[in-house]
Design a protein around this motif. Structure first.
Motif, PDB file in Angstrom:
ATOM      1  N   PHE A 177     -50.600   3.884 -22.484  1.00  7.82           N
ATOM      2  CA  PHE A 177     -51.398   5.072 -22.785  1.00  7.82           C
ATOM      3  C   PHE A 177     -50.767   6.320 -22.157  1.00  7.82           C
ATOM      4  CE2 PHE A 177     -54.648   7.918 -20.998  1.00  7.82           C
ATOM      5  CZ  PHE A 177     -55.273   8.362 -22.151  1.00  7.82           C
ATOM      6  N   LEU A 178     -50.405   6.222 -20.864  1.00  7.80           N
ATOM      7  CA  LEU A 178     -49.802   7.365 -20.183  1.00  7.80           C
ATOM      8  C   LEU A 178     -48.432   7.692 -20.752  1.00  7.80           C
ATOM      9  CD1 LEU A 178     -50.753   6.620 -16.448  1.00  7.80           C
ATOM     10  CD2 LEU A 178     -51.762   8.324 -17.977  1.00  7.80           C
ATOM     11  N   TYR A 179     -47.694   6.654 -21.166  1.00 12.29           N
ATOM     12  CA  TYR A 179     -46.373   6.896 -21.768  1.00 12.29           C
ATOM     13  C   TYR A 179     -46.516   7.758 -23.022  1.00 12.29           C
ATOM     14  CZ  TYR A 179     -42.022   6.234 -24.268  1.00 12.29           C
ATOM     15  OH  TYR A 179     -40.861   6.462 -24.958  1.00 12.29           O
ATOM     16  N   GLY A 180     -47.528   7.463 -23.829  1.00 10.81           N
ATOM     17  CA  GLY A 180     -47.749   8.258 -25.034  1.00 10.81           C
ATOM     18  C   GLY A 180     -48.025   9.716 -24.704  1.00 10.81           C
ATOM     19  N   LEU A 181     -48.857   9.955 -23.682  1.00 11.22           N
ATOM     20  CA  LEU A 181     -49.164  11.334 -23.287  1.00 11.22           C
ATOM     21  C   LEU A 181     -47.923  12.038 -22.722  1.00 11.22           C
ATOM     22  CD1 LEU A 181     -52.679  11.048 -21.573  1.00 11.22           C
ATOM     23  CD2 LEU A 181     -52.140  11.844 -23.876  1.00 11.22           C
ATOM     24  N   ILE A 182     -47.148  11.309 -21.915  1.00 16.19           N
ATOM     25  CA  ILE A 182     -45.926  11.888 -21.347  1.00 16.19           C
ATOM     26  C   ILE A 182     -44.919  12.197 -22.451  1.00 16.19           C
ATOM     27  CG2 ILE A 182     -43.921  11.416 -19.876  1.00 16.19           C
ATOM     28  CD1 ILE A 182     -45.806   9.800 -18.060  1.00 16.19           C
ATOM     29  N   LEU A 183     -44.843  11.315 -23.451  1.00 16.99           N
ATOM     30  CA  LEU A 183     -43.942  11.547 -24.580  1.00 16.99           C
ATOM     31  C   LEU A 183     -44.325  12.829 -25.313  1.00 16.99           C
ATOM     32  CD1 LEU A 183     -41.650  10.624 -26.424  1.00 16.99           C
ATOM     33  CD2 LEU A 183     -43.297   9.184 -27.652  1.00 16.99           C
ATOM     34  N   VAL A 184     -45.611  13.022 -25.539  1.00 17.30           N
ATOM     35  CA  VAL A 184     -46.081  14.255 -26.175  1.00 17.30           C
ATOM     36  C   VAL A 184     -45.729  15.461 -25.310  1.00 17.30           C
ATOM     37  CG1 VAL A 184     -48.118  15.558 -26.903  1.00 17.30           C
ATOM     38  CG2 VAL A 184     -47.939  13.125 -27.447  1.00 17.30           C
ATOM     39  N   LYS A 185     -45.917  15.320 -23.999  1.00 20.86           N
ATOM     40  CA  LYS A 185     -45.599  16.428 -23.080  1.00 20.86           C
ATOM     41  C   LYS A 185     -44.120  16.807 -23.178  1.00 20.86           C
ATOM     42  CE  LYS A 185     -45.486  15.639 -18.587  1.00 20.86           C
ATOM     43  NZ  LYS A 185     -44.123  16.069 -18.130  1.00 20.86           N
ATOM     44  N   GLU A 186     -43.258  15.804 -23.262  1.00 23.56           N
ATOM     45  CA  GLU A 186     -41.817  16.076 -23.351  1.00 23.56           C
ATOM     46  C   GLU A 186     -41.457  16.729 -24.682  1.00 23.56           C
ATOM     47  OE1 GLU A 186     -39.551  15.891 -21.008  1.00 23.56           O
ATOM     48  OE2 GLU A 186     -41.101  15.252 -19.619  1.00 23.56           O
ATOM     49  N   ILE A 187     -42.132  16.330 -25.741  1.00 21.84           N
ATOM     50  CA  ILE A 187     -41.877  16.955 -27.047  1.00 21.84           C
ATOM     51  C   ILE A 187     -42.338  18.410 -27.023  1.00 21.84           C
ATOM     52  CG2 ILE A 187     -42.433  16.918 -29.508  1.00 21.84           C
ATOM     53  CD1 ILE A 187     -42.740  13.880 -29.302  1.00 21.84           C
ATOM     54  N   ILE A 188     -43.500  18.664 -26.431  1.00 26.04           N
ATOM     55  CA  ILE A 188     -44.010  20.033 -26.328  1.00 26.04           C
ATOM     56  C   ILE A 188     -43.031  20.895 -25.519  1.00 26.04           C
ATOM     57  CG2 ILE A 188     -45.860  21.488 -25.399  1.00 26.04           C
ATOM     58  CD1 ILE A 188     -46.617  19.971 -27.928  1.00 26.04           C
ATOM     59  N   LYS A 189     -42.406  20.307 -24.501  1.00 26.41           N
ATOM     60  CA  LYS A 189     -41.427  21.049 -23.703  1.00 26.41           C
ATOM     61  C   LYS A 189     -40.261  21.524 -24.563  1.00 26.41           C
ATOM     62  CE  LYS A 189     -40.182  19.497 -19.644  1.00 26.41           C
ATOM     63  NZ  LYS A 189     -39.823  18.550 -18.557  1.00 26.41           N
ATOM     64  N   ASP A 190     -39.939  20.772 -25.619  1.00 28.62           N
ATOM     65  CA  ASP A 190     -38.865  21.198 -26.520  1.00 28.62           C
ATOM     66  C   ASP A 190     -39.242  22.478 -27.261  1.00 28.62           C
ATOM     67  OD1 ASP A 190     -37.035  19.293 -25.873  1.00 28.62           O
ATOM     68  OD2 ASP A 190     -36.770  18.528 -27.909  1.00 28.62           O
TER      69      ASP A 190
END
Length: 304
Positions: A177-190
């Motif tokens: 679950f947290l990996y999914g949120l972190i993945l979204v966070k990293e994409i938003i950083k792009d």
């Protein structure tokens, strides 16, 4: 007086480079997981007096801090454009000093790992290599970058499995679950990095696939995040933690609406900060787990 000011600047510069706030949250998550998940058969006093647990957490601090330092090297040009204030503070510490601290921190983490066990030392050695590989090679490829950095962000948390020597299903699902949120966070950083990436000719998801396509990927990931959240809700031991997951499930459509409307750097920065808040609340929500129910399940956990 001038010497004291200089030392203060260097400390702040190093704190910025190691992203002290992020490391502190990770250490807190490890302690909460130990207290409310991995060692519920022990009293709080026993956990706090567990020297090896403290060594695990301290080793995590050193290895993750070192990872942020080396990443700071490779992101220097990009951050100089997108994060000028952070870059200015980071420049209070010379590159040579940062490099020395990087090697020192990794060495300390590896030695501390050996004090715990050869498994822990191996875990930290592999993590050190993966961080170097990511910083030196993998971050050049946009898709690989966001996938790998998201794994590396959450991986140190799972050293607790090595230390306590069993697998906790609820934490594995929480990790997904947290990996999914972190993945979204990293994409938003792009999205936030677009300006700097264009100026230094660095490929990102946005420059390669376009904003519209990348937003569609975020929609899919966030929908995927709802599945482990729903699965976790089936565990009676999560106790009051259930309200955190109910809240996230309700929050996802609101976040998607804001993402659809987002156009400027400020919009994406707001979304990035929202994800940070949700992740922080997720860390503290570990304290809401019903340990009386969890203890029964832990007695039947699969050993590793």
């Amino acid at each position: 007086m001038e010497s004291a000011t200089t030392k203060k600047h260097k400390f702040l510069g190093l704190f910025s480079a190691i992203r002290g706030y992020n490391v502190a949250m990770l250490m807190l998550a490890q302690y909460l997981a130990a207290i409310f998940v991995f060692a519920v058969d022990k009293t709080l006093k026993e956990i706090l007096l567990d020297i090896h647990l403290h060594i695990v957490v301290i080793a995590t601090f050193f290895v993750v801090s070192a990872g942020y330092i080396i990443n700071d090297f490779y992101d220097a040009k990009l951050d100089a454009i997108n994060k000028p204030i952070k870059t200015h503070i980071g420049n209070w510490v010379s590159k040579n000093t940062k490099l020395q601290v990087y090697f020192l921190f990794n060495f300390i983490a590896f030695v501390l790992g050996f004090i715990i066990s050869w498994k822990a030392a191996t875990f930290f050695a592999i993590y050190i290599f993966l961080i170097w590989l990511y910083s030196h090679k993998l971050q050049k490829f946009p898709v690989v970058r966001v996938l790998s950095v998201s794994i590396l962000d959450i991986l140190p948390f799972f050293v607790m499995f090595v230390y306590f020597n069993y697998v906790s299903e609820i934490i594995l699902m929480h990790g997904a679950f947290l990996y999914g949120l972190i993945l979204v966070k990293e994409i938003i950083k792009d999205f936030e990095r677009t300006k700097g990436a264009l100026l230094i000719n660095r490929a990102t998801l946005i420059t390669k696939y376009g904003k519209r396509s990348v937003k569609r990927y975020v929609y899919l990931v966030l929908i995927g995040v709802a599945f482990p959240a729903y699965y976790i809700l089936s565990f009676p031991e999560i106790g009051l933690m259930q309200y955190y997951f109910y809240g996230v499930v309700l929050w996802i459509p609101f976040f998607l609406f804001l993402l659809i409307k987002a156009k400027t750097f400020k919009h994406y920065l707001m979304l990035h900060n929202m994800l940070k808040v949700v992740l922080v609340i997720g860390v503290f929500s570990l304290a809401l787990i019903d340990t009386s129910v969890l203890l029964i399940r832990i007695l039947n956990q699969v050993k590793i």
